[in-house]
Every structure is written in C-alpha cells, then in structure tokens.
Design a protein around this motif. Structure first.
Motif, PDB file in Angstrom:
ATOM      1  N   GLY A  85       0.823  -1.202   0.000  1.00 22.27           N
ATOM      2  CA  GLY A  85       0.000   0.000   0.000  1.00 22.27           C
ATOM      3  C   GLY A  85       0.855   1.248   0.000  1.00 22.27           C
ATOM      4  O   GLY A  85       2.024   1.242   0.407  1.00 22.27           O
TER       5      GLY A  85
ATOM      6  N   ASP B 143      -0.345   4.343   1.304  1.00 20.89           N
ATOM      7  CA  ASP B 143      -0.683   5.234   2.423  1.00 20.89           C
ATOM      8  C   ASP B 143      -0.031   4.729   3.698  1.00 20.89           C
ATOM      9  O   ASP B 143      -0.196   3.560   4.067  1.00 20.89           O
ATOM     10  CB  ASP B 143      -2.197   5.308   2.607  1.00 20.89           C
ATOM     11  N   PHE B 144       0.707   5.624   4.359  1.00 21.77           N
ATOM     12  CA  PHE B 144       1.319   5.284   5.639  1.00 21.77           C
ATOM     13  C   PHE B 144       0.266   5.410   6.724  1.00 21.77           C
ATOM     14  O   PHE B 144      -0.520   6.364   6.748  1.00 21.77           O
ATOM     15  CB  PHE B 144       2.494   6.222   5.916  1.00 21.77           C
ATOM     16  N   GLU B 145       0.234   4.450   7.609  1.00 20.40           N
ATOM     17  CA  GLU B 145      -0.770   4.438   8.669  1.00 20.40           C
ATOM     18  C   GLU B 145      -0.569   5.629   9.593  1.00 20.40           C
ATOM     19  O   GLU B 145       0.523   5.822  10.142  1.00 20.40           O
ATOM     20  CB  GLU B 145      -0.675   3.136   9.454  1.00 20.40           C
ATOM     21  N   MET B 146      -1.599   6.419   9.748  1.00 18.71           N
ATOM     22  CA  MET B 146      -1.536   7.608  10.584  1.00 18.71           C
ATOM     23  C   MET B 146      -2.605   7.532  11.664  1.00 18.71           C
ATOM     24  O   MET B 146      -3.727   7.079  11.404  1.00 18.71           O
ATOM     25  CB  MET B 146      -1.747   8.868   9.748  1.00 18.71           C
ATOM     26  N   PRO B 147      -2.290   7.969  12.864  1.00 24.32           N
ATOM     27  CA  PRO B 147      -3.324   8.030  13.906  1.00 24.32           C
ATOM     28  C   PRO B 147      -4.314   9.151  13.605  1.00 24.32           C
ATOM     29  O   PRO B 147      -4.029  10.048  12.810  1.00 24.32           O
ATOM     30  CB  PRO B 147      -2.521   8.292  15.184  1.00 24.32           C
TER      31      PRO B 147
ATOM     32  N   ARG C 202       0.478   8.588  19.374  1.00 24.63           N
ATOM     33  CA  ARG C 202       0.706   7.145  19.491  1.00 24.63           C
ATOM     34  C   ARG C 202       2.086   6.916  20.085  1.00 24.63           C
ATOM     35  O   ARG C 202       3.087   7.396  19.556  1.00 24.63           O
ATOM     36  CB  ARG C 202       0.608   6.491  18.115  1.00 24.63           C
TER      37      ARG C 202
ATOM     38  N   HIS D 207       4.290   8.890  17.455  1.00 26.17           N
ATOM     39  CA  HIS D 207       3.691   8.991  16.128  1.00 26.17           C
ATOM     40  C   HIS D 207       2.447   9.862  16.245  1.00 26.17           C
ATOM     41  O   HIS D 207       1.529   9.565  17.021  1.00 26.17           O
ATOM     42  CB  HIS D 207       3.329   7.590  15.620  1.00 26.17           C
TER      43      HIS D 207
ATOM     44  N   ARG E 279       0.053  13.050  13.751  1.00 28.52           N
ATOM     45  CA  ARG E 279      -0.083  13.779  12.493  1.00 28.52           C
ATOM     46  C   ARG E 279       0.672  15.097  12.527  1.00 28.52           C
ATOM     47  O   ARG E 279       1.208  15.550  11.507  1.00 28.52           O
ATOM     48  CB  ARG E 279      -1.560  14.043  12.206  1.00 28.52           C
TER      49      ARG E 279
END
Length: 554
Positions: A298, A300-304, A310, A492, A494
């Motif tokens: 994928g 898209d990097f996983e973002m909170p 995080r 982590h 945004r």
C-alpha cells in the motif's frame, strides 16, 4: 624438457542469467606418453631426410594416429554421447528393459545405420544416467597431479545421503514424539547430516584405453562435471583453462599413460541487440514485480487520528543487581493515566523468568534480558487545555524464590516512560517495607514472606490520591537493589509530519502531549510573558520517592 601443468582442479562457481541449454564446452584430450613423442620424433626425422626407402614409417603419420592420440569435440548441455561399452550394450534389444534404455537402443541403432557417431573416446553421462557418487569419487583421481589424492573429508562425504534427494512420506501412525531424535547415533548423523539443493548434473567422461581395446569400464575416467540449479548458479569441476596450461590426466593400470586435457567455453556470444532486448525485458520484469509488492504493502502510511499521539515502547529488562537473595524474578504492570488508552489485546502486565545471579566484580547480578512491548494512545480532549499530560508508568516488584518454593519480596520500584523518543537506558532503584524488631528478620530468613503493599501505585503517588499533599510519616523502608531497563521509544502523530502547522506542532504536540520533560514544561509555563503569575508548590516526600517530585500549580 619438463612440461608444466595446471594443478588447480578445484570447483568453480558461476552465475548466469542465460539459459543453461546454451552452454557449449570444447573438450580436447591428447596423449603425451613417451611412445607418442618417439614416433613424432621419428616422423620429423624421416620427413627431414626425405628418404623414400623407409616405407614402414608411413604408418606413423599424424593423420593415421590422430584418432588414437587426439580427440576434440564440442559438447552441448545434457547431450548424450555414447561410449563404446554403451554402444555394445544397447545394440541388443534384450538387454534394454527401462524406457530410457529402450530409447538409447533406438538412438544407437540409428547411429549404426547412418554411421553418424562423432566421438570415439569422449562420452557423457546425463542427468538420467546411473552414475553414483562413489564412482565419481574414484574417477576424480584422474584429473589431478601425480602427488595429490582425495581428502579424508571427500572420502567420508561420498557415502553421505543427501537429505533432499530421498523424500519420504511421514506415516501418520508414528507418534509425533518420535519424529525428533533427541539422542542421534553416529550412523544417524552420518546418514542425515548433509543438506543439498536440487541440482542438475552432467559428466563428461573419456575412455583412455589402448587403441583397439576401447569399451572397458576400468579405462573410463571422469574429465569434467557441470552442475546447475534453477537460480542460474553453475558449478564446474575443474574450471575452464582460459589460456592456462592443460590439465594432467593419468590413467591407472599396469601401463600408465598421461593425457593432456583442455576445457574451453565456446558458447555463442549474445549479439548487442539481443543483449539490449534482454536488459529491457529484465527491467520491465523487475518494475512489474516492484509494482506488485507496492500493491501488497500500500502507498498510504498508517496515521493516527487527528489529536492523537501514538506511543510505542520496545523495552527490555536487562539485569538486576544488589539484592539479598538469589533466584530472582520480576512482576510488572503498566498504569495508564487519564486520556490514555490501549488496544484490547495489549497485555499490561507480565512476569519474567527466574534467573540465578552471578558475581560480576563485587556485585551479584541477575541477567534477565527479558523483552516486552507496549503501545498506547493519548487523546487530547480539549484543544485549549494547557495542563501537563501524565505519561504511562511501569510498576514492578522484584521477588526471590528459594529451594523450598518460598518467595520473598526483594524490592518495589517504578519507571515513568521517557517523554522524548529514542533509546534510553534507565536504572531504577528499589526499596521494600521494613518491620522493626528481630522477629521479622527471623521470619523472613526461615519461612519466607515479608511485608507487602496492597496497592503497588503507593510506590509513587497512588492513583486514588486526591489531596494536595501526600504524607508518609512513620512508614519505614529499606533500600535494596536496582533494575536496569533498555527502552526504545517511538512517538507517532499527524502534527509531526504536517509542515504547514509547524508552530502548532511545537505548541500542542510537544508541550501538551509531553514532548519535553515535565520539568521543562514547567519552565516553559513560568517563562510566559502574559497571564497571571504562577505559584509553584512542591510537597515534601519521604526517602523512597527521592527521585521524583509532586507539583501542584495554582
């Protein structure tokens, strides 16, 4: 004059993208015994004297003796060239039973009808022929120097069965407990030790018998071996000459003879256009494979979610030192303050293995090396809130276990997870409750047990404490050992990757989500230019909490 030889008969390894079927090998064997040298010398003498009276030496001309003393031909990959003994054997249809032997019978009959056999001494064994490793070992003695011999390891490994060549189904009736041999014997290790990949083999042989006596098994010698797998790896033994001296081949028996062996790679070179076309093809293949892997991962990097921090901690309980008793183990659990949450399957407690201590220097050290991981999320409820966030805390208790399964509490401690990301090595000192008098010490020594805390958070500031000041007057404790932690902390959010809100990131994420330490955040609040003055009150704490403080801002 002494002749020089190529003595490097070791195995060479090549890697090629080209198909192995395009391999072409030029093999040349030439007899160099003293009788041949004498005949050539007599021929040159006769030709120089131009004596027509000597007619009997005409039979020793190079044209007449070329088939007996020299043979050169190009061998393709897995090309079957029959020896004289195979020609005699496969002529009879009664001697052919397997499908392969019947096929060889048809090919031999065709060669005899057309007289198209192009080899006399040199022949091949392909992948489907029966050529055991023991025969290969004894045949390898030919292409070598006169002084060399097979090593002890080569002789022992020739009888070892390759593990992947004989795959057998497992009987379901055999108990699983007997599938693992816990005490293998010497014969079992000898027969099951080698692990090999699936290789395709081809042997180039030569019948070096006297002229007119070809077809005897004892005169067959192994000249060259080619092995390859499906990954483009090609193994040659020996290597190509590449312009060096020829190899020495010495026959066995009463009348030993010496032959020259020359091996060259005569495969057709690829044209420039074909090479460029192949490079484009591989480039397109790698590009398609890269796109396939990207589709699996994928883009898209996983973002909170917005406003969520995080925290990921990969920790290790390294060691414990300075405790009174041996056989130590650690109980630990995490406490989440307000506005912190974790995943449902995230374990918040654990226990290490029991570890015996060893003396390092002047200290008794127990080396745990126990790993643990922790992940939590901090949610800021109000964008305008400016209170300092509380970071998760790890509480732990060190205990000892003796021979009679009696345990004793050796110390309590806590660890506040660092507010800054990165690697941290933290040493936490511990203490335990102490009862005055001799009876308590005797009870601890003889029957185990010691005073324990009902609430482990009492080590720091209890979560149920609501007052302004915490008093521990009259609570007796004793300092014990210390515990060493390795922590790798990751944060982590945004705001860390949002370059447009850089100022907001520094104010909301670093200050409100704890990017600085608590003490640095307090200094930041005290340094504000606007707003009412800040009064800071720090309460007195007992000795067990000398490494922390409790502050209330009015």
């Amino acid at each position: 004059m002494a002749e020089s030889w190529n003595t490097d008969t070791s195995e060479a390894v090549y890697r090629s993208r080209d198909a192995i079927k395009n391999l072409r090998i030029s093999v040349r064997v030439e007899r160099v015994t003293s009788s041949v040298v004498l005949s050539q010398h007599l021929q040159q003498t006769v030709l120089s004297q131009q004596n027509p009276g000597v007619i009997e030496l005409d039979t020793l001309t190079p044209q007449a003796q070329a088939g007996d003393n020299v043979e050169e031909l190009v061998v393709h990959w897995q090309e079957k060239l029959f020896s004289q003994s195979e020609m005699d054997l496969f002529q009879s249809e009664a001697a052919c039973h397997s499908p392969l032997e019947k096929q060889y019978h048809t090919e031999v009959r065709a060669l005899l009808r057309t007289k198209g056999r192009r080899n006399q001494r040199v022949f091949t064994y392909t992948e489907h022929d029966r050529f055991t490793s023991l025969q290969q070992l004894h045949s390898e003695d030919s292409v070598t120097t006169a002084q060399s011999a097979p090593t002890f390891l080569a002789e022992r490994m020739s009888t070892v069965r390759n593990r992947r060549q004989e795959r057998r189904t497992v009987d379901c009736s055999v108990p699983r407990s007997k599938m693992i041999t816990w005490e293998p014997s010497h014969d079992f290790v000898k027969s099951s030790h080698v692990v090999t990949n699936a290789m395709t083999t081809m042997h180039i042989m030569a019948d070096l018998g006297p002229p007119g006596r070809l077809g005897l098994k004892e005169n067959e010698c192994l000249l060259f071996t080619v092995r390859t797998d499906g990954n483009g790896v090609v193994l040659l033994k020996p290597d190509f000459n590449k312009g060096k001296e020829p190899y020495r081949v010495e026959t066995n028996g009463e009348k030993k003879e010496v032959w020259r062996l020359t091996l060259d790679n005569v495969s057709t070179a690829m044209a420039a256009e074909d090479k460029e076309k192949e490079q484009h093809m591989y480039k397109d293949l790698y590009s398609r494979h890269k796109d396939y892997l990207n589709s699996l991962v994928g883009h898209d990097f996983e973002m909170p979610p917005p406003g969520v921090l995080r925290l990921m901690v990969n920790g290790e309980i390294v060691s414990a030192l300075g405790f009174e008793y041996d056989n130590l183990y650690v109980h630990f659990f995490m406490e989440l303050p307000n506005n912190w949450s974790t995943l449902p399957f995230q374990p918040l407690s654990g226990v290490t293995q029991t570890c015996r201590t060893k003396t390092i220097g002047k200290e008794s050290v127990a080396l745990f090396s126990y790993p643990f991981s922790f992940e939590a999320f901090h949610l800021r409820e109000n964008e305008s809130q400016e209170s300092l966030p509380q970071w998760p805390v790890l509480y732990f208790k060190v205990l000892s276990l003796d021979y009679w399964q009696r345990y004793r509490t050796e110390g309590y401690g806590y660890l506040v997870f660092p507010a800054t990301p990165g690697k941290h090595v933290v040493t936490c000192h511990t203490w335990r409750p102490l009862q005055t008098g001799t009876v308590s010490g005797l009870r601890r020594f003889f029957i185990g047990g010691s005073p324990e805390l009902e609430d482990h958070s009492y080590v720091r500031v209890p979560g149920t404490f609501k007052g302004d000041r915490l008093s521990r007057f009259g609570f007796c404790t004793e300092t014990t050992g210390s515990l060493v932690f390795n922590l790798h902390c990751l944060q982590h959010a945004r705001a860390f990757v949002d370059a447009r809100d850089l100022r907001k990131k520094r104010q909301s994420v670093v200050d409100q989500l704890g990017g600085f330490s608590q003490q640095g955040a307090v200094y930041n609040i005290m340094g504000r230019r606007h707003g009412p003055p800040v009064l800071l009150a720090i309460c007195d704490v007992p000795a067990p909490l000398k490494n922390s403080f409790h502050a209330k801002i009015f």
